[in-house]
Design an enzyme around this catalytic site. Sequence first.
Site, short mmCIF file in Angstrom:
data_model
loop_
_atom_site.label_atom_id
_atom_site.label_comp_id
_atom_site.label_asym_id
_atom_site.label_seq_id
_atom_site.Cartn_x
_atom_site.Cartn_y
_atom_site.Cartn_z
CG ASP A 12 -1.99 -1.11 1.17
OD1 ASP A 12 -1.94 -1.95 0.26
OD2 ASP A 12 -2.85 -1.16 2.08
CG ASP A 50 -6.52 0.04 1.10
OD1 ASP A 50 -6.82 -1.13 1.39
OD2 ASP A 50 -6.94 1.04 1.73
CG HIS A 52 -11.23 1.00 0.07
ND1 HIS A 52 -11.29 -0.29 0.52
CD2 HIS A 52 -10.29 1.63 0.84
CE1 HIS A 52 -10.43 -0.44 1.54
NE2 HIS A 52 -9.80 0.71 1.74
CG HIS A 56 -14.93 0.23 1.36
ND1 HIS A 56 -14.20 0.04 2.50
CD2 HIS A 56 -15.12 -0.99 0.82
CE1 HIS A 56 -13.94 -1.26 2.64
NE2 HIS A 56 -14.49 -1.91 1.63
CG HIS A 85 -8.44 5.20 2.60
ND1 HIS A 85 -9.44 5.01 3.54
CD2 HIS A 85 -7.90 3.97 2.39
CE1 HIS A 85 -9.50 3.74 3.87
NE2 HIS A 85 -8.58 3.07 3.18
CE LYS A 110 -4.07 -4.19 1.22
NZ LYS A 110 -4.80 -3.17 2.00
CB CYS A 155 -2.16 -2.73 5.17
SG CYS A 155 -3.89 -2.15 5.05
C1 VGL Z 1 -4.66 0.88 5.57
C2 VGL Z 1 -6.24 1.88 6.89
C3 VGL Z 1 -7.18 1.71 5.92
C4 VGL Z 1 -3.24 0.46 5.42
C5 VGL Z 1 -5.60 0.69 4.59
O1 VGL Z 1 -2.76 0.34 4.27
O2 VGL Z 1 -2.59 0.22 6.46
N1 VGL Z 1 -4.99 1.46 6.73
N2 VGL Z 1 -6.86 1.11 4.76
ZN ZN Z 2 -8.31 1.03 3.22
#
Ligand code: VGL
Ligand code: ZN
Length: 229
Positions: A12, A50, A52, A56, A85, A110, A155
Amino acid sequence: MIDAGTALVVVDVQNDFCAGGSLAVPGADEIVPLVNALAARFSTVVLTQDWHPAGHASFASSHPGRAPFEEVEMPYGPQVLWPDHCVQGQDGADFHPALELSAAQAVIRKGFHHAVDSYSGFVEADGRTPTGLAGYLRERGVGRVVIAGLATDFCVNWTAQDAVRGGFEAIVVEEACRAIDLEGSLARAWAAMTALGIRRASMAEIAAYSIGPKSGLHFSENSDAMTKS
Ligand code: VGL
Ligand code: ZN
């Protein structure tokens, strides 16, 4: 190069988690050169992204009266609510522009199911829906993953834990990660990862591994350092 049976999984490293992003992780931009340096040593490199849909279920904006960083109960368990995000197709979901991972072989997206989050690159937050990453890696002969990216306590943490649950050895390059650290989440993440046998390696330890494939190098039992044998 590190042997092809050891994959670098870059988690991510996306604009929304970096400076100026909607869920900026402190210091996130500092890891980009480290991740680039790591990637140059691995022949197997995979990224997670990430990804979404708008609206979401993990977004606070989808829960009237709720604010970012509050927790709600979802059918699959507790869920932290985040600012919007990494919305599919938007700039915030793009990889950091200085990330030089054009040689990466797979991008695992994901968090694309509307009602289920996925911190882990392996299994969604329902604890049972796979992303396909385990099968991808296994089919390519990977038995060990080295993980770097964002965020250490979310993550990266869940990806490392699910790697172990999926039968992989997992090592986290702490210097090449940054954390959100919500109310002690970073300390809890390290405690959980350590309890599962996930080790930390430094950039220097990864560099010391660059002595050719199948060199007899192994991870020592009594420290988190990789050592040659
Ligand atoms: C993440 C919060 C929400 C991450 C992803 O990549 O750690 N944290 N979505
Ligand atoms: Zn996320």
